[in-house]
Every structure is written in structure tokens, then in C-alpha cells.
Enzyme design. Structure first.
Site, PDB file in Angstrom:
ATOM      1  N   ASP A  48       1.394  -8.504  11.814  1.00 57.85           N
ATOM      2  CA  ASP A  48       1.047  -8.187  10.429  1.00 57.85           C
ATOM      3  C   ASP A  48       0.756  -9.449   9.628  1.00 57.85           C
ATOM      4  O   ASP A  48       1.084 -10.565  10.046  1.00 57.85           O
ATOM      5  CB  ASP A  48       2.224  -7.463   9.761  1.00 57.85           C
ATOM      6  CG  ASP A  48       2.210  -5.977  10.060  1.00 57.85           C
ATOM      7  OD1 ASP A  48       1.247  -5.512  10.698  1.00 57.85           O
ATOM      8  OD2 ASP A  48       3.164  -5.289   9.647  1.00 57.85           O
ATOM      9  N   LYS A  70      -3.436  -6.628   6.294  1.00 57.96           N
ATOM     10  CA  LYS A  70      -4.436  -6.821   5.240  1.00 57.96           C
ATOM     11  C   LYS A  70      -4.531  -8.310   4.963  1.00 57.96           C
ATOM     12  O   LYS A  70      -3.518  -8.979   4.847  1.00 57.96           O
ATOM     13  CB  LYS A  70      -3.912  -6.170   3.956  1.00 57.96           C
ATOM     14  CG  LYS A  70      -4.596  -4.865   3.625  1.00 57.96           C
ATOM     15  CD  LYS A  70      -4.178  -4.431   2.253  1.00 57.96           C
ATOM     16  CE  LYS A  70      -2.930  -3.574   2.302  1.00 57.96           C
ATOM     17  NZ  LYS A  70      -2.583  -2.908   1.090  1.00 57.96           N
ATOM     18  N   MET A 185       7.780  -5.905  -3.120  1.00 58.81           N
ATOM     19  CA  MET A 185       6.415  -5.497  -3.503  1.00 58.81           C
ATOM     20  C   MET A 185       6.298  -5.238  -5.007  1.00 58.81           C
ATOM     21  O   MET A 185       5.573  -4.324  -5.418  1.00 58.81           O
ATOM     22  CB  MET A 185       5.992  -4.235  -2.714  1.00 58.81           C
ATOM     23  CG  MET A 185       5.834  -4.487  -1.237  1.00 58.81           C
ATOM     24  SD  MET A 185       5.448  -2.983  -0.334  1.00 58.81           S
ATOM     25  CE  MET A 185       7.070  -2.430   0.151  1.00 58.81           C
TER      26      MET A 185
END
Ligand code: SAH
Length: 284
Positions: A48, A70, A185
Site C-alpha cells: 500500500d 493511491k 485520517m
């Protein structure tokens, strides 16, 4: 690298198996021995965005790498496709290391991936990692618990499944039940989160810290307050990944910031960093 004795003591990844491992918050030193064993044995490493090159550099020289996160505005790889790819790799007899930042089961979708593997009949091992909310805080000199301030700590994300602020959080209950909040987050939603916490009764003067890129070479820690955190964060231009931390323990940092002390060549004073003895956290 692991010596022979350790290699033999630890389990080995078998062909056709997946190890679902956490690499910790960033510092190579926070890898577990099992994760290092996985890195050195895997044929394929599916990793990741939060896993740094310093960690991937410890892989077997001829290992293949597949990126599953991402980065830089590229569209993210779909969760289902990642799961299917792991099944495909394992079925072809590869030894697969699925590597995630922190701990794979803490806000990391590790559970979903493991269930998918189980459903496909792929054997797997889960290798826990040091989660950012614990190891990252330690690198910032902020204790997750302190017996004078909190007997509970909440690890949470305000990130809802639809990408916005999570709608199912009972903010009133949260601030009453937990004197110390560690929010994953949350960086891009710091203003909204601060508003919710103040609406739930926390004072504007409540201590807030933002721990950016904890345990990485460019770690930064911003100490602010609930009232000022949104402005301070945008002024400071802090980079992700970052944790938002709310509560009195932040004040202990003055005496515990061991990393800052190393960088700045100063000594820590055990008498600084104080906690209000009977501080009132709520406006009402
Ligand atoms: N599984 C990971 C969390 C993944 S969710 C773990 O256990 O740590 C991603 C969030 O984790 C980021 O938005 C940030 O809030 C936090 N995070 C991960 N690594 C971090 C780091 N090195 N420093 C600060 N926050 C980090």
C-alpha cells in the site's frame, strides 16, 4: 537481516500462502521480526501507499512488487481487484506478502482481505504491526495513557465509508466516555472535527496535537488547541499521513519529546509538562 537461528525459529511463508502484514508507521526499526521474515521470503509483495521505500528495500532481491494503493492522483486500485489478485497469485503457487502501513487490522481493511482469502480457500497468516496511533504517538513523545489523566483512550476515524465525515459518530457520548482521542485520517477534516467536538461541549482551549509522518525522517508535531487547530494546520502545511490527537496527555510531551531532544541536542526536563490536577474539560 535475520540471522539463521531467527529465520528457523520463525514460521516461513509457504508457496500458495498469503501473509497479511503490517509494516508499522514508517521507521524500519518498528518492523516486527515476522514482517522482516515475510519481506525476505516473499516472491511477490503487494503493498500500500503507506509502506515506504526504506521498508521495501528489505525485500528479497528478486522479489516482485505490486502497488495496490493511491498515490499522486492516480486512480486507486479497487479493493475487490486487490483481493482477486492475491487469490490469483497464491493459486499460482507464489509466496505472497500483503504489506500495509501500521497494523493491517486497524483502519486497514485487513479483515476484509482476510475474509476474501478465506472465502477462496487461500491459507493466510496475519502479522500485526505497530499501529500509528500507538507507535506514532510514542515517537511524538505523547503517551496514549497516563494514570493521572486517562484510563481510556479512543482510536477512531472520522472518515465515513462515503469519503465524507462519518455520520454514525455520537460526539456527545464520545467526549464524555473518552478523555483522549486519537483520530486517524482526520487531517483534511480537522475543522469539521473540531466543530463537532466543541458542539459536544469540549472547550476551545482543549489541547490538540497533529502528528504528521510519525517516525519518518520528516516527522512534524504541531501543538495547538481545539479553537485554533484548523487555522494552525493550514498555516503549518502539514503533510499526510497524520494523526489528530485530543486531550491532556499532549501536555506531557514537553518532558517526553525524546526525538526532538535528539535532533536539537537538548536534554529533557522531567519537571516540565504538567497536567491540570482537576481540569474541567467541558464548557457546560
Ligand atoms: N493501518 C494503519 C492505519 C491506516 S489508515 C495503522 O495501523 O497505522 C491511514 C491513517 O493512519 C492516516 O490517515 C493517518 O491518520 C494514520 N497514519 C498512518 N501512518 C502514520 C504516520 N506515520 N504518521 C501519522 N499518521 C499515520
Amino acid at each position: 537481516m535475520l540471522n539463521k537461528k531467527l529465520q528457523q525459529t520463525l514460521p516461513s511463508i509457504q508457496p500458495g500462502w498469503v501473509w497479511l502484514a503490517g509494516a508499522g508507521p514508517g521507521d524500519v526499526g518498528l518492523l516486527t521480526l515476522l514482517c522482516l521474515q515475510g519481506l525476505q521470503q516473499a516472491d511477490v509483495i503487494v503493498y500500500d501507499a503507506l509502506v515506504g521505500d526504506n521498508i521495501l528495500a528489505l525485500a528479497r532481491e528478486d522479489a516482485a512488487f505490486e502497488y495496490a494503493g493511491k498515490r499522486g492522483g492516480r486512480p486507486s486500485v479497487k479493493q475487490h481487484d486487490i483481493c482477486e489478485r492475491m487469490v490469483e497469485l497464491a493459486r499460482s503457487g507464489k509466496r505472497v506478502l500483503r504489506l500495509k502501513g501500521g497494523d493491517p487490522l486497524v483502519f486497514g481493511r485487513g479483515g476484509e482481505e482476510a475474509r476474501h482469502l478465506a472465502g477462496a480457500g487461500i491459507p493466510f497468516r496475519i502479522v500485526p504491526g505497530v499501529t500509528a496511533g500507538v507507535g506514532g504517538l510514542a515517537y511524538a513523545g505523547i503517551p496514549a495513557t497516563d494514570r493521572h489523566t486517562n484510563s481510556a483512550v479512543t482510536f477512531m476515524t472520522a472518515h465515513g465509508a462515503d469519503g465524507g465525515l462519518a455520520k454514525d459518530i455520537d460526539w456527545d457520548a464520545l467526549v464524555k466516555a473518552s478523555p483522549f482521542l486519537v483520530i486517524y485520517m482526520g487531517l483534511s477534516r480537522v475543522g469539521q472535527i473540531a466543530d463537532k467536538l466543541r458542539e459536544a461541549g469540549l472547550k476551545s482551549s482543549e489541547a490538540v496535537a497533529v502528528v504528521s509522518r510519525a517516525s519518518m525522517i520528516d516527522q512534524k508535531v504541531l501543538e495547538t488547541t481545539l479553537g485554533e487547530c484548523a487555522d494552525d494546520v493550514s498555516k503549518a502545511g502539514l503533510k499526510a499521513p497524520a494523526l489528530l490527537v485530543i486531550g491532556e496527555n499532549i501536555k506531557l510531551r514537553q518532558g517526553l519529546d525524546w526525538l526532538g531532544a535528539i535532533f536539537e541536542g537538548r536534554t529533557l526536563d522531567p519537571d516540565v509538562g504538567h497536567i491540570r490536577p482537576q481540569g474541567k474539560r467541558f464548557d457546560s
